[in-house]
Design a protein around this motif. Structure first.
Motif, PDB file in Angstrom:
ATOM      1  N   PRO A 197      -1.474  -7.520   0.379  1.00  0.00           N
ATOM      2  CA  PRO A 197      -2.176  -7.206   1.632  1.00  0.00           C
ATOM      3  C   PRO A 197      -1.280  -7.424   2.850  1.00  0.00           C
ATOM      4  CG  PRO A 197      -3.494  -8.636   0.216  1.00  0.00           C
ATOM      5  CD  PRO A 197      -2.128  -8.595  -0.378  1.00  0.00           C
ATOM      6  N   ARG A 225     -12.443  -0.497  10.959  1.00  0.00           N
ATOM      7  CA  ARG A 225     -12.655   0.325   9.770  1.00  0.00           C
ATOM      8  C   ARG A 225     -13.614   1.420  10.182  1.00  0.00           C
ATOM      9  NH1 ARG A 225     -14.353  -3.305   4.882  1.00  0.00           N
ATOM     10  NH2 ARG A 225     -13.611  -1.517   3.691  1.00  0.00           N
ATOM     11  N   LYS A 234     -10.765   2.295   3.109  1.00  0.00           N
ATOM     12  CA  LYS A 234     -10.719   0.971   2.502  1.00  0.00           C
ATOM     13  C   LYS A 234      -9.683   0.067   3.140  1.00  0.00           C
ATOM     14  CE  LYS A 234      -7.612   2.496  -1.220  1.00  0.00           C
ATOM     15  NZ  LYS A 234      -7.444   2.625  -2.687  1.00  0.00           N
ATOM     16  N   GLU A 235      -8.733   0.657   3.876  1.00  0.00           N
ATOM     17  CA  GLU A 235      -7.702  -0.141   4.498  1.00  0.00           C
ATOM     18  C   GLU A 235      -8.149  -0.617   5.885  1.00  0.00           C
ATOM     19  OE1 GLU A 235      -5.921   3.083   1.952  1.00  0.00           O
ATOM     20  OE2 GLU A 235      -7.230   3.057   3.699  1.00  0.00           O
ATOM     21  N   GLU A 237      -7.558  -0.867   9.758  1.00  0.00           N
ATOM     22  CA  GLU A 237      -6.918   0.115  10.626  1.00  0.00           C
ATOM     23  C   GLU A 237      -6.552  -0.485  11.972  1.00  0.00           C
ATOM     24  OE1 GLU A 237      -9.268   3.551  11.426  1.00  0.00           O
ATOM     25  OE2 GLU A 237      -7.851   4.352  12.893  1.00  0.00           O
ATOM     26  N   VAL A 271       0.167   1.178   4.531  1.00  0.00           N
ATOM     27  CA  VAL A 271       0.052   2.144   3.442  1.00  0.00           C
ATOM     28  C   VAL A 271      -0.168   3.573   3.927  1.00  0.00           C
ATOM     29  CG1 VAL A 271      -0.724   0.493   1.725  1.00  0.00           C
ATOM     30  CG2 VAL A 271      -2.400   1.579   3.207  1.00  0.00           C
ATOM     31  N   ARG A 272      -0.565   3.743   5.184  1.00  0.00           N
ATOM     32  CA  ARG A 272      -0.775   5.083   5.732  1.00  0.00           C
ATOM     33  C   ARG A 272      -0.471   5.083   7.225  1.00  0.00           C
ATOM     34  NH1 ARG A 272      -4.451   8.637   2.954  1.00  0.00           N
ATOM     35  NH2 ARG A 272      -5.241   7.711   1.024  1.00  0.00           N
ATOM     36  N   TYR A 305      -8.997   9.980   7.340  1.00  0.00           N
ATOM     37  CA  TYR A 305      -7.708   9.467   7.813  1.00  0.00           C
ATOM     38  C   TYR A 305      -7.080  10.337   8.902  1.00  0.00           C
ATOM     39  CZ  TYR A 305      -7.986   6.512   3.667  1.00  0.00           C
ATOM     40  OH  TYR A 305      -8.392   5.600   2.716  1.00  0.00           O
ATOM     41  N   PHE A 315      -2.766   2.292   8.897  1.00  0.00           N
ATOM     42  CA  PHE A 315      -3.676   1.686   7.926  1.00  0.00           C
ATOM     43  C   PHE A 315      -2.905   0.643   7.108  1.00  0.00           C
ATOM     44  CE2 PHE A 315      -5.162   5.902   8.940  1.00  0.00           C
ATOM     45  CZ  PHE A 315      -6.527   5.720   9.143  1.00  0.00           C
ATOM     46  N   ALA A 317      -2.797  -2.340   4.062  1.00  0.00           N
ATOM     47  CA  ALA A 317      -3.411  -2.725   2.783  1.00  0.00           C
ATOM     48  C   ALA A 317      -4.228  -4.000   2.947  1.00  0.00           C
ATOM     49  CB  ALA A 317      -2.317  -2.936   1.732  1.00  0.00           C
ATOM     50  N   ARG A 318      -5.379  -3.999   2.276  1.00  0.00           N
ATOM     51  CA  ARG A 318      -6.258  -5.176   2.329  1.00  0.00           C
ATOM     52  C   ARG A 318      -6.180  -5.947   1.006  1.00  0.00           C
ATOM     53  NH1 ARG A 318      -9.994  -5.127   6.524  1.00  0.00           N
ATOM     54  NH2 ARG A 318     -11.351  -6.532   5.379  1.00  0.00           N
TER      55      ARG A 318
END
Length: 318
Positions: A197, A225, A234-235, A237, A271-272, A305, A315, A317-318
């Protein structure tokens, strides 16, 4: 010795070699397929900078890319021209290879090999890439007509190096890096997606430290989110929005910010990144930007997204 004593082994050897080659190729193919499926074809972590008007490609490790992105972002945040960014990048490429070195000649440290004993700051300050880039730019802009000088001369007036001509060989690559982070170029970063994460607040704080709130961008107080079209990403933001009527200056800042996020993705757990017509997704498309997550033909309501034209969506990671 009969004629039949040795011919058979000689005939078998090529057959054995051929069979071994087939086995080796099969193994290579298998692992390539497995690597492609798990890594999105990203291979080992790496980044490449390119520009449309040059065939030159600049390959970097994630560490080098992250440092280059910070140097470029600090220059852009200060409103400095591409020439200043190119001079700074070429200087750091020569002095440290874009690595934040904790050692050097005498008491030299960091990306630019700045010396505490020569008034560049404390050791802790110099080892902070944002600070070291910032003070380099401060001294560069104090050089009269620096943007019209040959790169070696401009860099030398700041650095006082014993090898001033050494900066020249890095100018072509530094020009490509400048375009990738702040102009008509692109940065791709491949490799596996982060598994641990990240800390969205750390991402927000670092970018806010580089891009002062009263200049190019504003940021929400907390990561968000966002549910879109019945979906929820899910990530965690972090979103930055260009100031209205910011024009080319604000767009240039957004470009630098998006590049910074991609270059620092591994260390920050990003991740994004969605910006402009495209999006970047860790571990996919060999690190290339694609029409996924960007506005590129998709409406915001159809892609959770997607970014608006004035947004940089990051974004974590969690």
């Amino acid at each position: 010795m009969s004629k039949s004593d040795h011919p058979r082994p000689r005939r078998r050897r090529p057959l054995l070699k051929l069979a071994g080659a087939f086995v080796l190729l099969a193994l290579i193919g298998y692992f390539a397929v497995q690597y492609e499926s798990t890594n999105g074809g990203g291979g080992a972590p790496h980044c490449t900078a390119a520009m449309r008007t040059s065939p030159t490609l600049v390959d970097m490790t994630p560490e080098q890319a992250g440092n280059a992105a910070t140097i470029a972002a600090v220059g852009v945040a200060k409103g400095l021209p591409d020439r200043a960014v190119t001079i700074a990048l070429a200087t750091a490429m020569q002095e440290s290879g874009l690595r934040n070195l904790p050692h050097g000649d005498r008491d030299s440290l960091g990306l630019f090999q700045q010396r505490p004993s020569m008034g560049w700051g404390t050791e802790q300050q110099i080892m902070d890439p944002v600070y070291s880039a910032g003070i380099f730019y401060e001294r560069l802009v104090a050089v009269k007509g620096y943007s019209r000088l040959p790169l070696t001369e401009a860099a030398q007036q700041v650095q006082l190096s014993g090898f001033p001509q050494a900066y020249a060989k890095h100018e072509p690559d530094a020009t490509v890096l400048t375009a990738a982070f702040a102009g008509d170029g692109e940065l791709t970063c491949g490799g596996p997606a982060p598994t641990a994460p990240g800390d969205p607040e750390k991402v927000r704080a670092e970018l806010t430290r580089i891009f002062a709130k009263d200049k190019l961008h504003s940021a929400p107080a907390q990561p968000r989110r966002t549910p879109v079209a019945g979906q929820e990403v899910k990530e965690a933001e972090v979103t930055f929005v260009e100031k209205q009527d910011g024009g080319a200056s604000a767009a240039r800042g957004s470009k630098a910010m998006a590049g910074w996020a991609v270059a620092n993705s591994r260390g920050m757990g990003i991740v994004r990144v969605s910006y402009g017509p495209d999006g970047w997704v860790a571990g996919e498309a060999k690190g290339k930007w694609q029409q996924k997550g960007g506005k590129g033909g998709k409406s915001r309501s159809g892609d959770p997204y997607a970014a608006e034209h004035d947004e940089v969506r990051i974004f974590v990671a969690r």
